[in-house]
Design a protein around this motif. Structure first.
Motif, PDB file in Angstrom:
ATOM      1  N   LYS A  78     -33.323  35.371  11.035  1.00 38.58           N
ATOM      2  CA  LYS A  78     -31.952  35.842  11.180  1.00 38.58           C
ATOM      3  C   LYS A  78     -31.849  36.598  12.493  1.00 38.58           C
ATOM      4  CE  LYS A  78     -30.569  39.470   8.929  1.00 38.58           C
ATOM      5  NZ  LYS A  78     -30.182  40.397   7.835  1.00 38.58           N
ATOM      6  N   HIS A  79     -30.858  36.269  13.292  1.00 41.25           N
ATOM      7  CA  HIS A  79     -30.654  37.010  14.529  1.00 41.25           C
ATOM      8  C   HIS A  79     -29.176  37.063  14.887  1.00 41.25           C
ATOM      9  CE1 HIS A  79     -31.236  32.793  15.845  1.00 41.25           C
ATOM     10  NE2 HIS A  79     -30.335  33.083  16.783  1.00 41.25           N
ATOM     11  N   ILE A  80     -28.837  37.965  15.791  1.00 43.51           N
ATOM     12  CA  ILE A  80     -27.458  38.219  16.182  1.00 43.51           C
ATOM     13  C   ILE A  80     -27.201  37.642  17.576  1.00 43.51           C
ATOM     14  CG2 ILE A  80     -25.687  39.975  16.564  1.00 43.51           C
ATOM     15  CD1 ILE A  80     -26.677  39.806  13.680  1.00 43.51           C
ATOM     16  N   ALA A  84     -17.801  38.746  21.315  1.00 47.51           N
ATOM     17  CA  ALA A  84     -16.642  39.355  20.676  1.00 47.51           C
ATOM     18  C   ALA A  84     -15.866  38.265  19.930  1.00 47.51           C
ATOM     19  CB  ALA A  84     -15.748  40.016  21.726  1.00 47.51           C
ATOM     20  N   PRO A  85     -16.061  38.128  18.615  1.00 44.04           N
ATOM     21  CA  PRO A  85     -16.975  38.983  17.830  1.00 44.04           C
ATOM     22  C   PRO A  85     -18.412  38.469  17.905  1.00 44.04           C
ATOM     23  CG  PRO A  85     -15.905  37.418  16.383  1.00 44.04           C
ATOM     24  CD  PRO A  85     -15.338  37.162  17.751  1.00 44.04           C
ATOM     25  N   GLN A  86     -19.347  39.326  17.514  1.00 46.44           N
ATOM     26  CA  GLN A  86     -20.731  38.890  17.454  1.00 46.44           C
ATOM     27  C   GLN A  86     -20.949  37.996  16.240  1.00 46.44           C
ATOM     28  OE1 GLN A  86     -23.072  42.483  17.188  1.00 46.44           O
ATOM     29  NE2 GLN A  86     -22.962  42.552  14.955  1.00 46.44           N
ATOM     30  N   LYS A  87     -21.934  37.119  16.314  1.00 43.27           N
ATOM     31  CA  LYS A  87     -22.214  36.164  15.266  1.00 43.27           C
ATOM     32  C   LYS A  87     -23.628  36.354  14.717  1.00 43.27           C
ATOM     33  CE  LYS A  87     -18.315  33.800  15.570  1.00 43.27           C
ATOM     34  NZ  LYS A  87     -17.333  33.700  14.458  1.00 43.27           N
ATOM     35  N   THR A  88     -23.772  36.105  13.416  1.00 39.91           N
ATOM     36  CA  THR A  88     -25.090  36.106  12.778  1.00 39.91           C
ATOM     37  C   THR A  88     -25.548  34.669  12.595  1.00 39.91           C
ATOM     38  OG1 THR A  88     -24.611  38.149  11.562  1.00 39.91           O
ATOM     39  CG2 THR A  88     -26.402  36.771  10.725  1.00 39.91           C
ATOM     40  N   ASN A  91     -31.415  31.129   9.308  1.00 44.80           N
ATOM     41  CA  ASN A  91     -32.180  29.923   8.961  1.00 44.80           C
ATOM     42  C   ASN A  91     -32.774  30.112   7.569  1.00 44.80           C
ATOM     43  OD1 ASN A  91     -35.370  28.735   9.252  1.00 44.80           O
ATOM     44  ND2 ASN A  91     -33.673  27.330   9.549  1.00 44.80           N
ATOM     45  N   LEU A  92     -32.460  29.179   6.669  1.00 46.69           N
ATOM     46  CA  LEU A  92     -32.942  29.243   5.293  1.00 46.69           C
ATOM     47  C   LEU A  92     -33.902  28.104   5.004  1.00 46.69           C
ATOM     48  CD1 LEU A  92     -29.619  29.848   3.312  1.00 46.69           C
ATOM     49  CD2 LEU A  92     -31.154  31.568   4.261  1.00 46.69           C
ATOM     50  N   SER A  93     -34.877  28.386   4.174  1.00 46.77           N
ATOM     51  CA  SER A  93     -35.743  27.348   3.620  1.00 46.77           C
ATOM     52  C   SER A  93     -35.361  27.175   2.153  1.00 46.77           C
ATOM     53  CB  SER A  93     -37.212  27.749   3.730  1.00 46.77           C
ATOM     54  OG  SER A  93     -38.041  26.797   3.090  1.00 46.77           O
ATOM     55  N   LEU A  94     -34.794  26.005   1.810  1.00 44.77           N
ATOM     56  CA  LEU A  94     -34.383  25.709   0.445  1.00 44.77           C
ATOM     57  C   LEU A  94     -35.405  24.798  -0.213  1.00 44.77           C
ATOM     58  CD1 LEU A  94     -30.565  24.953   0.861  1.00 44.77           C
ATOM     59  CD2 LEU A  94     -31.618  27.080   0.058  1.00 44.77           C
ATOM     60  N   THR A  95     -35.805  25.156  -1.424  1.00 47.89           N
ATOM     61  CA  THR A  95     -36.704  24.303  -2.189  1.00 47.89           C
ATOM     62  C   THR A  95     -36.130  24.124  -3.581  1.00 47.89           C
ATOM     63  OG1 THR A  95     -38.582  25.247  -0.986  1.00 47.89           O
ATOM     64  CG2 THR A  95     -39.083  23.897  -2.912  1.00 47.89           C
ATOM     65  N   LEU A  96     -36.092  22.874  -4.039  1.00 51.52           N
ATOM     66  CA  LEU A  96     -35.580  22.542  -5.358  1.00 51.52           C
ATOM     67  C   LEU A  96     -36.717  21.956  -6.187  1.00 51.52           C
ATOM     68  CD1 LEU A  96     -32.273  20.765  -4.249  1.00 51.52           C
ATOM     69  CD2 LEU A  96     -32.594  23.186  -4.815  1.00 51.52           C
ATOM     70  N   GLY A 118     -22.154  32.800  11.077  1.00 47.41           N
ATOM     71  CA  GLY A 118     -20.981  33.471  10.538  1.00 47.41           C
ATOM     72  C   GLY A 118     -20.776  34.832  11.145  1.00 47.41           C
ATOM     73  N   ASP A 119     -19.655  35.451  10.803  1.00 47.17           N
ATOM     74  CA  ASP A 119     -19.337  36.775  11.351  1.00 47.17           C
ATOM     75  C   ASP A 119     -20.223  37.874  10.772  1.00 47.17           C
ATOM     76  OD1 ASP A 119     -17.328  35.588  12.812  1.00 47.17           O
ATOM     77  OD2 ASP A 119     -15.747  36.087  11.360  1.00 47.17           O
TER      78      ASP A 119
END
Length: 307
Positions: A78-80, A84-88, A91-96, A118-119
């Motif tokens: 996760k990084h910023i 204006a505006p700043q964004k986030t 990165n997700l690792s999804l396992t099912l 996203g914001d």
């Protein structure tokens, strides 16, 4: 290999999913406490998996299924991004995982990395979750493989299921027996044998229920021929099925109450529909009984072996 124990679910839904022209009970489980997972994103994830599982067909709720698809999500990065505006950026690792969630046996697994922007953290997480696509070939293959393993399990274990159902019915746990028998998928080689036993248990159930409900209805009505007592009697009469042994006697009570109450009493006892076969309607009633039983059971502890 470690055992992942889920004692509570933040979001869990049980559904019947279409596979090889038959219904397979599969529970969707999103564990409580997943970092970043909000009720909104959990609901979105559940809906995506529903579309994969049922291929667009109607979903019938069925709780406490032995089999489940379990979601695991980890925030890898996760990084910023300044601005204006700043964004986030997240990165997700999804396992099912699909498996026997009561016994902790894994049948199939699938992993993928998804990115979202996203914001804030929540919006970035939800953006990443939305990358999960019900049309993803790898995802649909994962589900198909899990379904195949579940069908194989029923092929190998349906005789044990029928035996346990007979035992439950012998001590008048008819709802439990019907629930177990109706879990056997139509595409399993044990389906016909299970349905044959469903017919036997269903008849035992409706006859027993008829005796009990008719006695209660008669007792309520005989305390006084009033509107209130007719209403109480109707509650018990509404639980009587049209093929129960005492149905004709119940109909006599219905007619008697109508003679006394006239147009004030609009109650109609269950009857067969002319638009469907009686056998089909019996099976529908049996499924209703089984689902009512399942919905009234406490949420079970869910186990799954992660590899």
């Amino acid at each position: 290999m470690k055992k992942f124990l889920i004692s509570m679910c933040m979001a869990a839904s049980c559904m019947l999913t279409h596979a090889q022209n038959c219904d397979i009970p599969i529970q969707v489980v999103i564990p409580d406490g997943i970092e970043g997972m909000t009720p909104q994103s959990a609901n979105y994830m559940k809906n995506i998996l529903r579309r994969v599982l049922v291929s667009g067909n109607d979903v019938t709720q069925f709780t406490n299924s032995q089999f489940g698809i379990v979601v695991k999500s980890d925030i890898v990065d996760k990084h910023i991004i300044a601005g204006a505006p700043q964004k986030t950026v997240m990165n997700l690792s999804l396992t099912l995982y699909i498996g026997d969630v009561q016994q902790g046996t894994l049948f199939s697994s699938y992993s993928m990395d998804v990115n979202g922007v996203g914001d804030n953290d929540t919006k970035a997480y939800n953006s990443a979750i939305r990358r999960l696509n019900a049309q993803n070939r790898n995802l649909t293959d994962f589900v198909a493989n899990g379904k195949k393993k579940i069908i194989e399990w029923y092929d190998n274990n349906y005789q044990t299921i029928i035996k346990k159902a007979k035992t439950a019915a012998s001590i008048r746990n008819y709802e439990e027996a019907l629930y177990a028998l109706l879990s056997v998928p139509e595409c399993s080689k044990g389906y016909d044998a299970a349905v044959a036993q469903v017919k036997i248990v269903y008849k035992q159930y409706v006859d027993r229920q008829c005796e009990e409900n008719l006695a209660q209805a008669q007792a309520a009505w005989m305390t006084g021929f009033s509107k209130e007592n007719a209403a109480v009697a109707s509650v018990f009469l509404s639980e009587i099925y049209p093929d129960a042994a005492c149905y004709s006697e119940a109909m006599k009570l219905v007619q008697e109450i109508k003679r006394h109450m006239g147009d004030e009493w609009k109650f109609e006892i269950k009857q067969w529909s002319d638009l469907a076969s009686v056998e089909s309607q019996r099976l529908t009633y049996a499924k209703e009984i089984a689902m009512a039983y399942a919905q009234n059971q406490p949420q079970q502890v869910i186990h799954l072996l992660y590899r």
